[in-house]
Design an enzyme around this catalytic site. Structure first.
Site, mmCIF file in Angstrom:
data_model
loop_
_atom_site.group_PDB
_atom_site.id
_atom_site.type_symbol
_atom_site.label_atom_id
_atom_site.label_comp_id
_atom_site.label_asym_id
_atom_site.label_seq_id
_atom_site.Cartn_x
_atom_site.Cartn_y
_atom_site.Cartn_z
ATOM 1 N N LYS A 1 0.817 -1.230 -0.134
ATOM 2 C CA LYS A 1 0.189 0.213 0.023
ATOM 3 C C LYS A 1 0.898 1.230 0.021
ATOM 4 C CE LYS A 1 -2.017 2.475 3.020
ATOM 5 N NZ LYS A 1 -1.759 3.880 2.418
ATOM 6 N N GLU B 1 10.250 1.020 10.227
ATOM 7 C CA GLU B 1 11.242 2.051 10.133
ATOM 8 C C GLU B 1 10.537 3.407 10.328
ATOM 9 O OE1 GLU B 1 13.165 4.834 9.300
ATOM 10 O OE2 GLU B 1 12.860 4.269 7.081
ATOM 11 N N CYS C 1 13.402 10.614 7.400
ATOM 12 C CA CYS C 1 13.327 10.239 8.687
ATOM 13 C C CYS C 1 14.920 10.193 9.294
ATOM 14 C CB CYS C 1 13.006 8.790 8.715
ATOM 15 S SG CYS C 1 13.694 7.659 7.481
ATOM 16 N N GLU D 1 9.904 15.303 15.917
ATOM 17 C CA GLU D 1 10.151 15.067 14.549
ATOM 18 C C GLU D 1 9.308 16.191 13.878
ATOM 19 O OE1 GLU D 1 9.215 11.602 12.339
ATOM 20 O OE2 GLU D 1 11.041 11.857 11.456
HETATM 21 P P1 NAD Z 1 1.669 7.716 8.708
HETATM 22 O O1 NAD Z 1 2.530 7.157 9.540
HETATM 23 O O2 NAD Z 1 0.382 8.097 9.183
HETATM 24 O O3 NAD Z 1 1.787 7.345 7.038
HETATM 25 C C1 NAD Z 1 2.883 6.398 6.641
HETATM 26 C C2 NAD Z 1 2.123 5.179 5.826
HETATM 27 O O4 NAD Z 1 1.177 4.412 6.835
HETATM 28 C C3 NAD Z 1 1.008 5.773 4.879
HETATM 29 O O5 NAD Z 1 0.932 4.823 3.822
HETATM 30 C C4 NAD Z 1 -0.498 5.651 5.609
HETATM 31 O O6 NAD Z 1 -1.545 5.390 4.626
HETATM 32 C C5 NAD Z 1 0.013 4.397 6.574
HETATM 33 N N1 NAD Z 1 -1.011 4.468 7.615
HETATM 34 C C6 NAD Z 1 -1.736 5.281 8.340
HETATM 35 N N2 NAD Z 1 -2.396 4.979 9.512
HETATM 36 C C7 NAD Z 1 -2.300 3.605 9.175
HETATM 37 C C8 NAD Z 1 -2.884 2.353 10.288
HETATM 38 N N3 NAD Z 1 -3.517 2.584 11.169
HETATM 39 N N4 NAD Z 1 -2.316 1.190 10.060
HETATM 40 C C9 NAD Z 1 -1.776 0.990 8.810
HETATM 41 N N5 NAD Z 1 -1.076 1.986 7.929
HETATM 42 C C10 NAD Z 1 -1.467 3.240 8.132
HETATM 43 O O7 NAD Z 1 2.661 9.316 8.348
HETATM 44 P P2 NAD Z 1 1.796 10.602 7.714
HETATM 45 O O8 NAD Z 1 0.669 11.126 8.602
HETATM 46 O O9 NAD Z 1 1.843 10.509 6.411
HETATM 47 O O10 NAD Z 1 2.886 11.575 8.402
HETATM 48 C C11 NAD Z 1 3.082 12.198 9.877
HETATM 49 C C12 NAD Z 1 4.194 11.965 10.268
HETATM 50 O O11 NAD Z 1 5.196 10.685 10.107
HETATM 51 C C13 NAD Z 1 5.588 13.012 9.629
HETATM 52 O O12 NAD Z 1 5.274 14.357 9.902
HETATM 53 C C14 NAD Z 1 6.746 12.355 9.980
HETATM 54 O O13 NAD Z 1 7.003 12.526 11.216
HETATM 55 C C15 NAD Z 1 6.385 10.994 9.982
HETATM 56 N N6 NAD Z 1 6.843 10.021 8.752
HETATM 57 C C16 NAD Z 1 7.837 9.474 9.050
HETATM 58 C C17 NAD Z 1 8.406 8.701 7.559
HETATM 59 C C18 NAD Z 1 9.798 8.282 7.681
HETATM 60 O O14 NAD Z 1 10.258 7.990 6.449
HETATM 61 N N7 NAD Z 1 10.116 7.378 8.873
HETATM 62 C C19 NAD Z 1 7.707 8.970 6.461
HETATM 63 C C20 NAD Z 1 6.474 9.729 6.486
HETATM 64 C C21 NAD Z 1 6.033 9.974 7.737
#
Ligand code: NAD
Length: 502
Positions: free
Chosen positions: A187, A262, A296, A396
């Site tokens: 996904k 990660e 990250c 972050e």
């Molecule tokens: P997120 O963790 O919500 O989203 C990342 C992925 O997880 C997306 O594909 C999302 O659809 C999916 N996701 C969301 N809720 C889920 C659930 N309950 N079960 C399974 N999958 C789910 O991140 P975000 O809202 O897009 O970003 C918020 C913060 O997360 C950012 O500001 C940053 O701090 C962090 N982030 C970190 C990374 C990284 O590379 N480590 C990447 C994106 C975001």
């Protein structure tokens, strides 16, 4: 006159793949629902993308189950050959993929071309080569017995990818999983699904059999959550926020999935008073401002020895202010927009948080006006925190936002560096060999860069400790993540067990 024309978004959109990819076919979602993918440069719609629900994920899992026996038992060298072909096809379509990634995410085209696409190809090439070299052991056990290990694929792997490097993470997650013989339900993030769908199509052309790779764009709370819960998915690999990582661990408990996380980071980037200052200034700008700080591993805490802090900032602040913001599809652009307007607003909120905590704004701190006003842009922002315990030094931000923290001694530097719950990337700039290795040993981090920052390679393990998650991408570690070890015992001398001898 500039001879290079910036392509219009509409030039790129006509052939974009926008349906789910299940069992080798592009299909609509069972519900018919779609999500609009938006260009972060001006918030204009790019294309409506099918939005997967539970029924679609069940269909993808069923396809992966059917494909698994053939793919997992195929000669490893043959799987490797197909992955090498995927790498070739990515290179053959490099310009198209770079433009699509820039359109969907806001990455400057020069970065998509120079980094995202070549790194994705390199990852498929590395694991294509690895497929038939990841082997088990023979263990010298007691006389008369042979013991050896088999590394077996775990089965159907769920992969949930974020929006900051969608193309590259598609490679990082898929290539080792496929080399090891697994089938995939992936996904992409709801806001950046386009390059993953195109890669799936290229994989099909390269010879990846139908059902081995399935791409199901959809909402995190619906599609992502269901992948984490799904009883037939044996492992979930996730990159994203720590809060979502926790939800995934909870959801995975039903069938005791293997979980790889990660998560976030708050990378300390430490500049000592014996560093090559110009190298440290340039490297520190790269550490935080590449990809608009949405990484990250970003060096988001800029720790400066008090003796060089002023001299460093005299060079660093003009550099930060001079970074060229603009349309990511313009070749001159050095920094594009953030990937969504919600995220832009979240990053800008931290400027107010810093000031309320007594921090000082040294550069940036707002969205640019003029022709960039309609997009998700934030100026390169530098803030000096009042204390290393402040929120802007602990949380972050995930944007072009760096927090400056001065220090007086090595002891204090280590205390500040290790003061967050995170432990992902870290870096230090010094001419001292002993100091470099001491910090490499003592930093709470998964990765340490010495006189450098943010280097990655498909052979080098990537991951964190603490609330930055567990498990590793890349290298042999990634192959271990995607396999189960089976220990096989053979009674070579046909010994009769003596315990109940009569
Ligand atoms: P997120 O963790 O919500 O989203 C990342 C992925 O997880 C997306 O594909 C999302 O659809 C999916 N996701 C969301 N809720 C889920 C659930 N309950 N079960 C399974 N999958 C789910 O991140 P975000 O809202 O897009 O970003 C918020 C913060 O997360 C950012 O500001 C940053 O701090 C962090 N982030 C970190 C990374 C990284 O590379 N480590 C990447 C994106 C975001």
């Amino acid at each position: 006159m500039n001879a290079v024309m910036t392509p219009r978004a509409s030039d790129l959109t006509s052939s974009i793949r926008h349906q789910l990819f299940i069992d080798g076919q592009f299909v609509d979602a069972a519900s018919g629902e779609t999500l609009i993918s938006v260009n972060p440069h001006d918030n204009s719609p790019i294309v409506a993308v099918a939005m997967a629900g539970h029924a679609d994920i069940d269909r993808a899992v069923a396809a992966a189950r059917r494909a698994f026996p053939r793919w997992s038992r195929m000669a490893a060298a043959e799987r490797g050959r197909i992955l090498l072909k995927v790498a070739d096809l990515i290179e053959a379509h490099a310009e198209e993929l770079a433009r699509l990634e820039s359109l969907d995410t806001g990455h400057p085209l020069r970065d998509s071309r120079r980094l995202d696409v070549p790194r994705t190809a390199a990852c498929f090439r590395y694991f294509g080569g690895m497929a038939d070299k990841f082997q088990g052991d023979t263990i010298p056990v007691e006389a008369g017995f042979l013991n050896y290990t088999l590394h077996e694929p775990v089965g159907i792997v769920g992969q949930v990818v974020p929006w900051n490097f969608p193309l590259m993470f598609t490679g990082w997650k898929m290539a080792p999983a496929l080399a090891a013989g697994n089938c995939i339900v992936m996904k992409p993030a709801e806001i950046t699904p386009l390059t993953s769908l195109r890669i799936a199509e290229l994989m099909s052309i390269a010879g990846v059999p139908d059902g081995v790779v399935n791409i199901v764009p959809g909402l995190g709370a619906v599609a992502g959550q269901y992948i984490a819960e799904h009883p037939e998915i044996a492992k979930v690999s996730f990159t994203g926020s720590t809060a979502t990582g926790r939800r995934i661990v909870n959801a995975s408990a039903g069938n005791l999935k293997k979980v790889h996380l990660e998560l976030g980071g708050k990378g300390p980037n430490i500049v000592f008073d014996d560093a090559n200052l110009q190298a440290a200034v340039n490297g520190s700008a790269w550490a935080i401002f590449h990809n608009q700080g949405q990484a990250c591993i970003a060096g988001s805490r800029l720790m400066l020895h008090e003796r060089i802090a002023d001299e460093f900032l005299d060079k660093f602040l003009p550099l930060a202010r001079s970074i060229r913001l603009g349309n990511p599809l313009d070749e001159a652009t050095e920094m594009g927009p953030l990937t969504s307007s919600q995220h832009r607003d979240r990053v800008l909120d931290y400027v107010g948080i810093a000031q309320a905590e007594g921090g000082q704004l040294l550069a940036g701190g707002q969205s640019p006006g003029g022709e960039l006003a309609a997009g998700c842009y934030v100026e390169p922002t530098v803030v000096q925190a009042a204390s290393f315990k402040d929120r802007v030094a602990q949380e972050e931000v995930f944007g072009p936002f760096v927090t400056v923290l001065p220090f007086k001694s090595d002891e204090e530097a280590l205390q500040i560096a290790n003061s967050t719950d995170y432990g992902l990337g870290s870096g230090l700039w010094t001419g001292g060999l002993q100091r470099a290795h001491k910090f490499a040993r003592d930093l709470s981090a998964g990765m340490v860069w010495i006189n450098s920052y943010k280097r990655v390679n498909p052979g080098s393990p990537f991951g964190g400790v603490g609330r930055s998650g567990y498990g590793r991408e890349m290298g042999f570690e990634a192959m271990r993540e995607y396999t189960n070890v089976k220990s096989v015992w053979v009674n070579v001398d046909a010994q009769i067990p003596a315990h109940f001898e009569r």
